[in-house]
Design an enzyme around this catalytic site. Structure first.
Site, PDB file in Angstrom:
ATOM      1  N   GLU A 172       0.828  -1.151   0.087  1.00  0.00           N
ATOM      2  CA  GLU A 172       0.082   0.145  -0.034  1.00  0.00           C
ATOM      3  C   GLU A 172       1.056   1.287   0.101  1.00  0.00           C
ATOM      4  OE1 GLU A 172      -3.020  -0.150   2.976  1.00  0.00           O
ATOM      5  OE2 GLU A 172      -4.182  -1.656   1.688  1.00  0.00           O
ATOM      6  N   GLU A 291      -5.684  -8.235  -0.508  1.00  0.00           N
ATOM      7  CA  GLU A 291      -6.361  -7.871   0.799  1.00  0.00           C
ATOM      8  C   GLU A 291      -7.933  -7.859   0.534  1.00  0.00           C
ATOM      9  OE1 GLU A 291      -4.843  -5.133   3.820  1.00  0.00           O
ATOM     10  OE2 GLU A 291      -2.831  -5.541   3.022  1.00  0.00           O
TER      11      GLU A 291
HETATM   12  O1  AHR Z   1      -5.076  -6.036   7.019  1.00  0.00           O
HETATM   13  C1  AHR Z   1      -4.964  -4.649   7.864  1.00  0.00           C
HETATM   14  C2  AHR Z   1      -4.323  -3.545   7.100  1.00  0.00           C
HETATM   15  O2  AHR Z   1      -5.105  -2.984   5.940  1.00  0.00           O
HETATM   16  C3  AHR Z   1      -3.059  -3.809   6.375  1.00  0.00           C
HETATM   17  O3  AHR Z   1      -1.832  -3.957   7.206  1.00  0.00           O
HETATM   18  C4  AHR Z   1      -2.915  -2.755   5.253  1.00  0.00           C
HETATM   19  O4  AHR Z   1      -2.334  -3.136   4.278  1.00  0.00           O
HETATM   20  C5  AHR Z   1      -4.374  -2.327   5.115  1.00  0.00           C
HETATM   21  O5  AHR Z   1      -4.548  -1.091   4.977  1.00  0.00           O
END
Ligand code: AHR
Length: 508
Positions: A172, A291
């Site tokens: 990210e 994610e």
């Molecule tokens: O999954 C929780 C968080 O969400 C992770 O660390 C990050 O990559 C995202 O913002």
């Protein structure tokens, strides 16, 4: 209400890459400490890994687990987590404002992954660090012997290389919350150079470049485009992340959110193809949806948490029945895009926005979202079939034309099974679903598994599971049609298999 779906053997979208059933363990909250690792727990093995948790991970059938972050990785020195445990430093962890004791690190995680029957997807730090630390980690993990880093691994008790195939180029990096957030141009250049030296160190690895951390980021689109201008030659995948919430307590709208996920995927795939065209390239860059989940229940508690403690309860969402429906719709969306999404990670796996929860010193248990994920991972392997649907639609606060039926079919030619996954988004009415079967005339009904509860806010807990799958009966099971009833607000798995002559036994 009525719904119709056509399932045709030749309407193939693509093969399921099993890695779409991946998950994620970050050094965050109680994911590692108190989650997968808790020495002294009655269920801990000699390495301190909880066997009850490993059992549940195995039930989920997770082929790959991303590690060690997430936001955590952007401040992580991987060297802190290898070598004698008593010499490892405790550090201030700036992503989540905790203390990181480094009791677990790369080698322990690889060992855990083997016991859990999964592979590691490793992320490198492109926040505070860069190409040098990244290529050293590849050498440490994957080079056989005779170099400083590979021999260091061997001196740490790991004679054979770990052979980690899938690597993330940071996490990210478009987000201002990220440790050492960068612009697309800065990240693109850094990722390209890191990718080059990582692949020179081990040409067999595959690399995921950071896309946007959400489709609602102000830089979404231009970020992917600019990053790909730099990394197209080196990266194999671009990442996508998405988390949905129902803060406004608007269930019809919440259930429509997977439409946003679908359009996110199609847009990023288009940008990857644009990069290919601009480069006159031959390679198709595919997608790693590394994610995805529902995340909002724990937000208030997390704002009040004390800083600088080890493994506090963080991001411990307790999932409801309606969250399981949204996760089901998201799984169907990933399957419908199987031609482009080759990796996906449910974020996360244990305790932190997770299908598996634990009590420190106590039980491990299954959240509501455990079940759709388990069903998809277990039965959703093979060829995904595009299923044209006839059903009524509705509009919600954010979306229009949301079909009441979300569905996809997966044909496994080797096992000779056909599985229809279906969510009935209608909150009050059952759906009489007629599925026309073409090319499956010799397939017969095996079972209809359904997950539903009139209380959409019902949850599971260590004390028991209110939300568990149950078997439903087919309304009619003969001929080229299958008729089933999908209860209101339900997740459904309808399984068929090729009928064998009566004298041959089949295990279902
Ligand atoms: O999954 C929780 C968080 O969400 C992770 O660390 C990050 O990559 C995202 O913002």
């Amino acid at each position: 209400m009525k719904g119709k779906v056509v399932i045709h053997r030749e309407f193939s979208i693509g093969e399921v890459d099993k890695r779409i059933y991946g998950s994620f363990i970050e050094h965050l909250g109680r994911a590692v400490y108190g989650g997968i690792y808790e020495p002294g727990h009655p269920e801990a093995d000699e390495a301190g890994f909880r066997k009850d948790v490993i059992g549940l991970v195995r039930e989920l059938n997770v082929p790959v687990v991303r590690y060690p972050g997430g936001n955590f990785v952007s401040g992580y020195n991987w060297e802190d987590g290898v070598g004698p445990v008593e010499k490892r430093p405790v550090r201030q962890e700036l992503a989540w404002m905790t203390l990181e004791p480094n009791r677990m690190g790369t080698n322990e995680f690889v060992r855990w992954a083997r016991r859990a029957g999964t592979e590691v997807m490793m992320a490198v730090n492109l926040g505070t660090r860069g190409p040098d630390a990244a290529r050293n980690l590849v050498e440490y993990c994957n080079f056989s012997k005779g170099t400083a880093w590979s021999d260091l691994r061997r001196s740490h008790g790991c004679e054979a290389p770990h052979g980690i195939k899938l690597w993330c180029l940071g996490n990210e990096m478009d987000g201002p919350w990220q440790i050492c957030h960068r612009t697309a141009a800065e990240y693109g250049r850094l990722a390209a150079e890191a990718a080059k030296v990582m692949k020179w160190t081990d040409p067999s690895i595959e690399l995921v470049a950071c896309g946007s951390s959400g489709a609602r980021m102000p830089t979404f689109g231009s970020w992917e485009s600019e990053v790909l201008d730099h990394v197209y030659d080196h990266a194999d995948y671009v990442s996508l992340h998405i988390y949905f919430d129902n803060r406004g307590n608007d269930t019809p709208n919440f259930l429509g959110k997977s439409l946003e996920m679908d359009s996110f995927i199609k847009t990023v795939a288009g940008i990857c193809d644009l990069a290919k065209a601009k480069k006159r390239g031959k390679k198709t860059v595919n997608l790693s949806f590394d994610e995805w989940n529902v995340w909002f229940h724990s937000n208030d508690a997390d704002r009040k948490r004390e800083k600088w403690t080890v493994a506090p309860s963080q991001l411990e969402d307790i999932y409801t029945m309606e969250d399981a429906l949204v996760v089901g719709c998201m799984l169907i969306t990933l399957l419908k895009n199987a031609d482009r999404v080759k990796v996906a990670c449910l974020a996360q796996l244990v305790n932190v926005i997770a299908p598996i929860m634990t009590e420190n010193g106590g039980k491990a248990w299954r959240q509501t979202i455990f079940y759709p994920f388990m069903h998809a991972s277990k039965y959703g392997r093979g060829t995904v079939l595009r299923c044209p649907v006839k059903v009524a639609t509705y509009d919600s606060r954010e979306y229009t034309d949301i079909p009441y039926l979300e569905t996809v079919a997966v044909h496994d030619p080797a096992a000779e099974t056909l599985t229809l996954f279906a969510v009935n988004r209608n909150l009050t009415e059952a759906m009489e679903l007629e599925a026309g079967l073409h090319g499956f005339e010799d397939y017969r009904f095996i079972e209809h598994i359904t997950l539903h509860n009139p209380d959409l806010h019902a949850v599971n807990s260590a004390g028991g599971e209110k939300i568990r799958p149950e078997k439903a009966a087919p309304r009619k099971r003969d001929g080229p049609c299958l008729d089933v009833t999908l209860p209101p607000a339900s997740w459904n798995v309808i399984r068929l298999g090729r009928a064998l002559p009566a004298h041959i036994d089949r295990p279902f």
